[in-house]
Design a protein around this motif. Structure first.
Motif, short mmCIF file in Angstrom:
data_model
loop_
_atom_site.label_atom_id
_atom_site.label_comp_id
_atom_site.label_asym_id
_atom_site.label_seq_id
_atom_site.Cartn_x
_atom_site.Cartn_y
_atom_site.Cartn_z
N ILE A 169 -55.11 -24.95 -80.53
CA ILE A 169 -55.86 -23.94 -79.79
C ILE A 169 -55.17 -22.58 -79.77
N ALA A 170 -53.86 -22.52 -79.93
CA ALA A 170 -53.18 -21.22 -79.89
C ALA A 170 -51.86 -21.31 -80.63
N THR A 171 -51.50 -20.20 -81.28
CA THR A 171 -50.21 -20.12 -81.98
C THR A 171 -49.53 -18.82 -81.62
N ILE A 172 -48.21 -18.82 -81.74
CA ILE A 172 -47.43 -17.60 -81.52
C ILE A 172 -46.27 -17.61 -82.49
N SER A 173 -45.98 -16.44 -83.05
CA SER A 173 -44.88 -16.32 -84.01
C SER A 173 -43.54 -16.41 -83.30
N ASP A 174 -42.47 -16.54 -84.10
CA ASP A 174 -41.15 -16.73 -83.50
C ASP A 174 -40.75 -15.57 -82.61
N GLY A 175 -41.13 -14.36 -82.99
CA GLY A 175 -40.80 -13.19 -82.19
C GLY A 175 -41.82 -12.87 -81.11
N GLY A 176 -42.92 -13.58 -81.13
CA GLY A 176 -43.95 -13.39 -80.11
C GLY A 176 -44.94 -12.29 -80.40
N LEU A 177 -44.84 -11.66 -81.56
CA LEU A 177 -45.71 -10.51 -81.82
C LEU A 177 -47.07 -10.89 -82.37
N ASP A 233 -61.56 -20.29 -81.53
CA ASP A 233 -62.72 -19.59 -80.99
C ASP A 233 -63.08 -20.09 -79.59
N SER A 234 -62.84 -21.36 -79.36
CA SER A 234 -63.24 -21.96 -78.08
C SER A 234 -62.47 -21.41 -76.88
N VAL A 235 -61.30 -20.82 -77.13
CA VAL A 235 -60.47 -20.32 -76.02
C VAL A 235 -60.21 -18.83 -76.10
N LYS A 236 -60.63 -18.20 -77.18
CA LYS A 236 -60.36 -16.78 -77.39
C LYS A 236 -60.95 -15.97 -76.24
N GLY A 237 -60.14 -15.06 -75.72
CA GLY A 237 -60.58 -14.21 -74.62
C GLY A 237 -60.34 -14.80 -73.25
N ARG A 287 -35.47 -18.25 -72.38
CA ARG A 287 -35.66 -19.47 -71.59
C ARG A 287 -36.12 -20.64 -72.45
N ASN A 288 -36.22 -20.44 -73.77
CA ASN A 288 -36.72 -21.50 -74.66
C ASN A 288 -38.05 -22.07 -74.17
N THR A 289 -38.92 -21.19 -73.76
CA THR A 289 -40.17 -21.62 -73.13
C THR A 289 -41.37 -20.89 -73.75
N VAL A 290 -42.42 -21.66 -73.98
CA VAL A 290 -43.69 -21.10 -74.39
C VAL A 290 -44.70 -21.38 -73.29
N TYR A 291 -45.59 -20.42 -73.06
CA TYR A 291 -46.55 -20.50 -71.97
C TYR A 291 -47.98 -20.47 -72.52
N LEU A 292 -48.89 -20.98 -71.71
CA LEU A 292 -50.31 -20.84 -72.00
C LEU A 292 -51.00 -20.49 -70.68
N GLN A 293 -51.40 -19.23 -70.58
CA GLN A 293 -52.16 -18.79 -69.42
C GLN A 293 -53.63 -19.07 -69.70
N MET A 294 -54.25 -19.82 -68.82
CA MET A 294 -55.64 -20.23 -69.02
C MET A 294 -56.48 -19.69 -67.87
#
Length: 116
Positions: free
Chosen positions: A48-56, A62-66, A76-83
């Motif tokens: 559902i979502a991807t992020i590059s190593d640098g976060g850029l 499509d189901s979650v876009k926006g 913090r070695n942490t990845v987040y998903l704000q829903m």
């Protein structure tokens, strides 16, 4: 040893918000793209979502876009998903992993239930 620990799930009403977290260890997090997946019973995990190593660079299904936003904190070695604006169809177990090549290891996931 590689490890991923997801948290932040729960029961929320339609239209509500949740923020998921995934703490990674055992590999060089800052050099790894990261991804969020979700899975419902009897179905395969879906990206559902991807992020590059640098976060850029981020991408979304499509189901979650926006509505969903992926981010990361390499300190913090942490990845987040704000829903936001959650819908009943978002009900699933949510997992994180590296990308584009996932670790063989998968965490326990975190359950998100959207229901009134």
């Amino acid at each position: 040893q590689e490890k991923l620990v997801e948290s932040g799930g729960g029961l929320v009403q339609p239209g509500g918000s949740l923020r998921l977290s995934c703490v990674a260890s055992g590999f060089t997090f800052s050099h790894s793209g990261m991804r969020w997946y979700r899975q419902t019973p009897g179905t395969e995990r879906r990206l559902i979502a991807t992020i590059s190593d640098g976060g850029l660079i981020t991408t979304y299904a499509d189901s979650v876009k926006g509505r969903f936003t992926i981010s990361r904190d390499n300190d913090r070695n942490t990845v987040y998903l704000q829903m936001n604006n959650l819908k009943p169809v978002d009900t699933a177990v949510y997992y994180c992993n590296t990308g584009p090549i996932p670790l063989n290891y998968w965490g326990q996931g975190t359950q998100v239930t959207v229901s009134s």
